[in-house]
Write an enzyme that holds these catalytic residues in place. Structure first.
Site, PDB file in Angstrom:
ATOM      1  N   HIS A  86      -3.975  -0.639  -4.438  1.00  0.00           N
ATOM      2  CA  HIS A  86      -5.429  -0.854  -4.298  1.00  0.00           C
ATOM      3  C   HIS A  86      -6.096  -0.513  -5.640  1.00  0.00           C
ATOM      4  O   HIS A  86      -7.135   0.149  -5.688  1.00  0.00           O
ATOM      5  CB  HIS A  86      -6.010   0.028  -3.193  1.00  0.00           C
ATOM      6  CG  HIS A  86      -5.394  -0.164  -1.842  1.00  0.00           C
ATOM      7  ND1 HIS A  86      -5.684  -1.255  -1.049  1.00  0.00           N
ATOM      8  CD2 HIS A  86      -4.508   0.604  -1.150  1.00  0.00           C
ATOM      9  CE1 HIS A  86      -4.998  -1.150   0.098  1.00  0.00           C
ATOM     10  NE2 HIS A  86      -4.272  -0.034   0.047  1.00  0.00           N
TER      11      HIS A  86
ATOM     12  N   SER B 212       0.846  -1.205   0.000  1.00  0.00           N
ATOM     13  CA  SER B 212       0.000   0.000   0.000  1.00  0.00           C
ATOM     14  C   SER B 212       0.880   1.252   0.000  1.00  0.00           C
ATOM     15  O   SER B 212       1.627   1.474  -0.949  1.00  0.00           O
ATOM     16  CB  SER B 212      -0.950  -0.055   1.203  1.00  0.00           C
ATOM     17  OG  SER B 212      -1.926   0.960   1.128  1.00  0.00           O
TER      18      SER B 212
ATOM     19  N   GLU C 256     -13.092   7.802 -10.962  1.00  0.00           N
ATOM     20  CA  GLU C 256     -13.652   8.779 -11.877  1.00  0.00           C
ATOM     21  C   GLU C 256     -12.581   9.204 -12.863  1.00  0.00           C
ATOM     22  O   GLU C 256     -11.398   8.955 -12.661  1.00  0.00           O
ATOM     23  CB  GLU C 256     -14.182  10.001 -11.124  1.00  0.00           C
ATOM     24  CG  GLU C 256     -13.140  10.728 -10.306  1.00  0.00           C
ATOM     25  CD  GLU C 256     -13.747  11.856  -9.475  1.00  0.00           C
ATOM     26  OE1 GLU C 256     -13.413  13.019  -9.762  1.00  0.00           O
ATOM     27  OE2 GLU C 256     -14.541  11.563  -8.570  1.00  0.00           O
TER      28      GLU C 256
END
Length: 268
Positions: A170, A128, A146
């Site tokens: 992720h 991460s 988006e």
């Protein structure tokens, strides 16, 4: 590319800690009987990280696991913290805030020790936030799920263990293709690498292999013929023509020098 002889294991987050533990097994296998330093620097509240990883790593034979946490930059010069790293076979950066890693240990004796571990053949792993910080320039924040807006992306210097690459994690789970395209549009020289959860790339000798359950997305901007990144209004959607995208899964490989993928070998 990787600067040194040791492997870099770059994890997209939420790696399996209870089942087959493919990624953690890869880390453990690279250590031999050596010490692993668990760097929880990315977290503002590191409690619980060490216990979770100790429980996950112990059945894999990692019995010498120690925690490194830095609350203030001043602590990076303490003999106690430097001694933790002096004989380490590897270091594992946990998740949290990648800006906290770079701002706390960047240009400090601890960063020097991380590079020493890498140069002498030790493993450097990160999940991460710990994955994002490995590149020269890292993604800090930007909207997910988006289309990219020109002014939405925030980047900062990372640790620079990998050159000419920018990493996002992720990836599919948080819909981050837009912001990775935005990062590559800003600097088409770099490869954008998006890594799914419970998925990792293992970088050695200028190539990487994919392990884990998900996919790795490689965005190459070297073929881009048009982009509005420099002229458009901050709220305008990104326009970019001719970008190249490769999607790799477990067993596939990618050459960072030639920018060419190679499929895993299948049984005849």
């Amino acid at each position: 590319m990787a600067n040194g002889n040791g492997p870099l294991i770059v994890i997209g987050g939420h790696e399996d800690k209870d089942g087959d533990k493919i990624i953690l097994s890869e880390v453990a296998g690279r250590l031999g009987d050596g010490k692993l330093v668990l760097a929880t620097v990315a977290s503002h509240e590191p409690e619980g990280y060490f216990d979770a990883y100790q429980k996950a790593f112990a059945p894999l034979g990692v019995t010498n696991l120690v925690e490194l946490y830095v609350n203030e930059r001043e602590e990076t010069r303490s003999c106690e913290n430097l001694d933790l790293l002096s004989d380490a076979a590897g270091i594992f950066f946990t998740g949290g805030d990648q800006l906290r890693i770079s701002s706390q240990i960047g240009d400090t004796p601890i960063e020097d020790m991380v590079r020493t571990i890498h140069r002498r053949g030790g493993v450097v792993a990160g999940t991460s936030a710990g994955a994002s910080v490995m590149s020269e320039t890292m993604l800090v924040r930007g909207p997910s799920a988006e289309s990219h807006r020109i002014g939405d992306l925030h980047m900062a210097p990372g640790l620079g263990l990998i050159r000419d690459v920018i990493i996002d994690q992720h990836f599919a789970e948080r819909g981050r293709i837009g912001r990775l395209l935005g990062a590559v549009a800003q600097n088409p020289r770099v490869l954008g690498i998006g890594i799914d959860e419970d998925t990792a790339i293992v970088i050695e000798d200028g190539t990487f292999g994919v392990i884990g359950a998900g996919a790795v997305y490689v965005v190459d901007g070297s073929t881009v013929s048009h982009s509005n990144i420099a002229e458009a209004d901050r709220q305008e959607a990104l326009s970019m023509f001719g970008v190249s995208l490769n999607v790799l899964s477990s067993g596939d490989r990618f050459d960072l020098e030639t920018r060419k993928p190679a499929a895993r070998r299948t049984k005849s």
